[in-house]
Design a protein around this motif. Structure first.
Motif, PDB file in Angstrom:
ATOM      1  N   GLN A 110       2.204   6.344  -7.148  1.00 20.60           N
ATOM      2  CA  GLN A 110       1.153   7.261  -7.602  1.00 20.60           C
ATOM      3  C   GLN A 110       1.573   8.707  -7.419  1.00 20.60           C
ATOM      4  O   GLN A 110       1.334   9.556  -8.287  1.00 20.60           O
ATOM      5  CB  GLN A 110      -0.141   6.981  -6.841  1.00 20.60           C
ATOM      6  CG  GLN A 110      -0.826   5.688  -7.253  1.00 20.60           C
ATOM      7  CD  GLN A 110      -2.091   5.428  -6.463  1.00 20.60           C
ATOM      8  OE1 GLN A 110      -2.298   5.993  -5.377  1.00 20.60           O
ATOM      9  NE2 GLN A 110      -2.950   4.556  -6.971  1.00 20.60           N
ATOM     10  N   SER A 111       2.236   8.996  -6.291  1.00 24.69           N
ATOM     11  CA  SER A 111       2.694  10.360  -6.032  1.00 24.69           C
ATOM     12  C   SER A 111       3.748  10.786  -7.056  1.00 24.69           C
ATOM     13  O   SER A 111       3.736  11.921  -7.547  1.00 24.69           O
ATOM     14  CB  SER A 111       3.262  10.458  -4.611  1.00 24.69           C
ATOM     15  OG  SER A 111       3.784  11.727  -4.357  1.00 24.69           O
ATOM     16  N   ALA A 148       1.338   4.053  -3.041  1.00 20.84           N
ATOM     17  CA  ALA A 148       1.140   5.487  -2.808  1.00 20.84           C
ATOM     18  C   ALA A 148       2.340   6.286  -3.297  1.00 20.84           C
ATOM     19  O   ALA A 148       2.189   7.364  -3.881  1.00 20.84           O
ATOM     20  CB  ALA A 148       0.902   5.737  -1.319  1.00 20.84           C
ATOM     21  N   ARG A 207       0.838  -1.203   0.000  1.00 20.92           N
ATOM     22  CA  ARG A 207       0.000   0.000   0.000  1.00 20.92           C
ATOM     23  C   ARG A 207       0.873   1.254   0.000  1.00 20.92           C
ATOM     24  O   ARG A 207       0.610   2.205  -0.753  1.00 20.92           O
ATOM     25  CB  ARG A 207      -0.930  -0.032   1.213  1.00 20.92           C
ATOM     26  CG  ARG A 207      -2.037   0.991   1.188  1.00 20.92           C
ATOM     27  CD  ARG A 207      -3.186   0.613   2.098  1.00 20.92           C
ATOM     28  NE  ARG A 207      -2.756   0.086   3.387  1.00 20.92           N
ATOM     29  CZ  ARG A 207      -3.006  -1.164   3.786  1.00 20.92           C
ATOM     30  NH1 ARG A 207      -3.631  -2.017   2.991  1.00 20.92           N
ATOM     31  NH2 ARG A 207      -2.612  -1.579   4.987  1.00 20.92           N
ATOM     32  N   LYS A 208       1.914   1.251   0.815  1.00 21.67           N
ATOM     33  CA  LYS A 208       2.830   2.389   0.864  1.00 21.67           C
ATOM     34  C   LYS A 208       3.576   2.546  -0.457  1.00 21.67           C
ATOM     35  O   LYS A 208       3.772   3.665  -0.943  1.00 21.67           O
ATOM     36  CB  LYS A 208       3.820   2.213   2.015  1.00 21.67           C
ATOM     37  CG  LYS A 208       3.196   2.269   3.400  1.00 21.67           C
ATOM     38  CD  LYS A 208       4.218   1.929   4.469  1.00 21.67           C
ATOM     39  CE  LYS A 208       3.568   1.898   5.854  1.00 21.67           C
ATOM     40  NZ  LYS A 208       4.544   1.482   6.910  1.00 21.67           N
TER      41      LYS A 208
END
Length: 305
Positions: A297-298, A294, A290-291
């Motif tokens: 995506q960032s 993220a 999940r991290k």
């Protein structure tokens, strides 16, 4: 069981000799920037030697557990035909898959199994670094159903040993993918993924001889050329102290259980995956992915403006 003991010691000598030959060859091939880590081989040899000495002591939970299961068996199974041999093989592979999966997904079993994943390089010597507490962790519970169904305990243990014999050659970086063989059987390529600490590769490829149960239960991950395997833990072990390597995960587990605020949290430290924390901010495989997602995506949003 005398013949089993002779088989174990005979095969042990064989795998040690072959692994040392591989180590010599690899140590000469390695570049100066990534020298071959001989200490990893010595730690694996020490683990093997101590386990062989411990096998002389009546410390295993398998004997009383298997005896109880066999005394209360549902049937009496004779392995006297090709069909029965095949059925035993499939049954043992099924049990091994769930044992191996639990060893990664339950911290109690991981405390022992982590020793096998502690080397930061993958070589044949990794195959016999299995941890000193295996006989005391109750992992044989996963194979007791075969005994309860009526297979003699010594036959179950011999079948498991043959499974582990097969897995010896899987711990290599120099054997390429093997075509159609990859679809049915566990291979060095599939097992490299299993030993990798890359986020995309975590908790995958639990099979012993077969890879079909991973495909069936959704835990198969293929090795990719664009994602080279990085071996060891997500946070690599840097200690060369065999005592630390053997017991560090038990020590941290006991610490977390003792410091838990209530019995429910203490229990979860034992049965939840490695990296679990009560507040959800830990480093389980799911949280790491999940991290990582993220972060990706960032980065994409930054690039796209």
């Amino acid at each position: 069981m005398e013949y089993v003991t002779k088989l174990v010691f005979g095969f042990t000598g064989f795998v040690v000799a072959i692994s040392l030959i591989e180590a010599v060859v690899l140590s000469r091939r390695k570049s100066a920037t990534t020298p071959f880590a001989w200490h990893e081989v010595w730690i694996s040899l020490l683990d093997l030697a101590v386990r062989r000495l411990m096998s002389l002591l009546p410390l295993s939970l398998a004997t009383p557990l298997f005896s109880f299961a066999y005394e209360h068996r549902l049937f009496t199974v004779d392995i006297n035909s090709a069909l029965m041999v095949f059925a035993l093989f499939i049954g043992q592979e099924f049990c091994y898959y769930w044992y191996h999966r639990a060893s990664h997904r339950m911290r109690f079993f991981w405390a022992t199994h982590a020793v096998h994943h502690s080397p930061n390089q993958l070589t044949l010597s990794t195959s016999y670094r299995l941890g000193l507490t295996g006989k005391l962790s109750g992992a044989t519970l996963f194979f007791a159903p075969l005994v309860w169904l009526g297979v003699k305990p010594e036959v179950v243990m011999l079948t498991l040993f043959l499974n582990l014999m097969y897995q010896f050659w899987l711990h290599t970086t120099w054997i390429p993918k093997l075509g159609w063989f990859e679809y049915v059987f566990n291979t060095p390529s599939a097992h490299r993924v299993h030993h990798a600490s890359n986020v995309d590769y975590l908790d995958a490829n639990y099979g012993g001889v077969l890879i079909v149960f991973d495909r069936l239960f959704g835990t198969y991950v293929e090795e990719r050329e664009d994602e080279p395997c990085v071996y060891g833990f997500v946070t690599p072990t840097t200690s060369r102290n065999p005592f630390v390597i053997e017991f560090e995960h038990w020590a941290t587990l006991i610490r977390d259980v003792v410091k838990a605020k209530n019995p429910w949290i203490a229990l979860n430290h034992i049965i939840q995956p490695p990296g679990w924390l009560p507040d959800g901010g830990g480093e389980t495989t799911e949280e790491l992915r999940r991290k990582n997602k993220a972060v990706v995506q960032s980065a994409c949003e930054t690039v796209n403006g």
